[in-house]
Motif scaffolding. Structure first.
Motif, PDB file in Angstrom:
ATOM      1  N   GLY A   1       0.808  -1.214   0.000  1.00  0.00           N
ATOM      2  CA  GLY A   1       0.000   0.000   0.000  1.00  0.00           C
ATOM      3  C   GLY A   1       0.838   1.259   0.000  1.00  0.00           C
ATOM      4  O   GLY A   1       2.054   1.230   0.158  1.00  0.00           O
ATOM      5  N   LYS A   2       0.169   2.366  -0.185  1.00  0.00           N
ATOM      6  CA  LYS A   2       0.821   3.667  -0.251  1.00  0.00           C
ATOM      7  C   LYS A   2       1.317   4.096   1.132  1.00  0.00           C
ATOM      8  O   LYS A   2       0.694   3.824   2.140  1.00  0.00           O
ATOM      9  CB  LYS A   2      -0.157   4.709  -0.784  1.00  0.00           C
ATOM     10  N   SER A   3       2.448   4.775   1.107  1.00  0.00           N
ATOM     11  CA  SER A   3       3.014   5.325   2.333  1.00  0.00           C
ATOM     12  C   SER A   3       3.547   6.717   2.023  1.00  0.00           C
ATOM     13  O   SER A   3       4.143   6.935   0.960  1.00  0.00           O
ATOM     14  CB  SER A   3       4.145   4.441   2.849  1.00  0.00           C
ATOM     15  N   ASP A   4       3.348   7.649   2.926  1.00  0.00           N
ATOM     16  CA  ASP A   4       3.903   8.989   2.737  1.00  0.00           C
ATOM     17  C   ASP A   4       5.430   8.984   2.794  1.00  0.00           C
ATOM     18  O   ASP A   4       6.070   9.927   2.355  1.00  0.00           O
ATOM     19  CB  ASP A   4       3.351   9.941   3.798  1.00  0.00           C
ATOM     20  N   ALA A   5       6.001   7.920   3.327  1.00  0.00           N
ATOM     21  CA  ALA A   5       7.459   7.805   3.432  1.00  0.00           C
ATOM     22  C   ALA A   5       8.100   7.321   2.137  1.00  0.00           C
ATOM     23  O   ALA A   5       9.323   7.270   2.031  1.00  0.00           O
ATOM     24  CB  ALA A   5       7.820   6.869   4.577  1.00  0.00           C
ATOM     25  N   SER A   6       7.285   6.936   1.142  1.00  0.00           N
ATOM     26  CA  SER A   6       7.831   6.357  -0.086  1.00  0.00           C
ATOM     27  C   SER A   6       6.918   6.669  -1.261  1.00  0.00           C
ATOM     28  O   SER A   6       5.703   6.803  -1.110  1.00  0.00           O
ATOM     29  CB  SER A   6       7.961   4.840   0.074  1.00  0.00           C
ATOM     30  N   ASP A   7       7.515   6.748  -2.434  1.00  0.00           N
ATOM     31  CA  ASP A   7       6.708   6.938  -3.647  1.00  0.00           C
ATOM     32  C   ASP A   7       6.615   5.645  -4.465  1.00  0.00           C
ATOM     33  O   ASP A   7       6.280   5.675  -5.638  1.00  0.00           O
ATOM     34  CB  ASP A   7       7.250   8.090  -4.492  1.00  0.00           C
TER      35      ASP A   7
END
Length: 98
Positions: A4-10
């Motif tokens: 899933g999406k994480s603000d720590a990674s693109d």
């Protein structure tokens, strides 16, 4: 496996390989080891799990039984007893059939 999406990674699904790509890579890796390093032990795909996009390469001389099945499970009770003994041991001492 993409989690899933994480603000720590693109990272996205576009950055994750498909299972068939991982399996093909592992088979090619085993073939290249055999070709480029003939003195190394032989490795083969012992198990693959599509849902988790995982492939287990295993040493044939240690984990492949004479009948072609794989002994890739671990007898944890035996492993811990061996580790606690302080004596040297090898994978053959605690492997278990699947």
């Amino acid at each position: 496996t993409f989690c899933g999406k994480s603000d720590a990674s693109d990272l996205t699904m576009a950055n994750c390989p498909w299972h068939h790509e991982v399996e093909a890579f592992c088979k090619e890796l085993a073939a290249r080891i055999a070709k480029d390093h003939p003195s190394c032990p032989t490795y083969e795909v012992a198990c693959a799990h599509k849902h988790s996009v995982s492939v287990l390469l295993a040493r044939c001389d240690q984990l492949k039984a004479p009948d072609g099945t794989w002994d890739t499970w671990i007898d944890y009770d035996r492993f811990h007893a061996l580790a606690a003994s302080g004596e040297p041991f090898t994978v053959e001492d605690y492997k278990a059939p699947c």
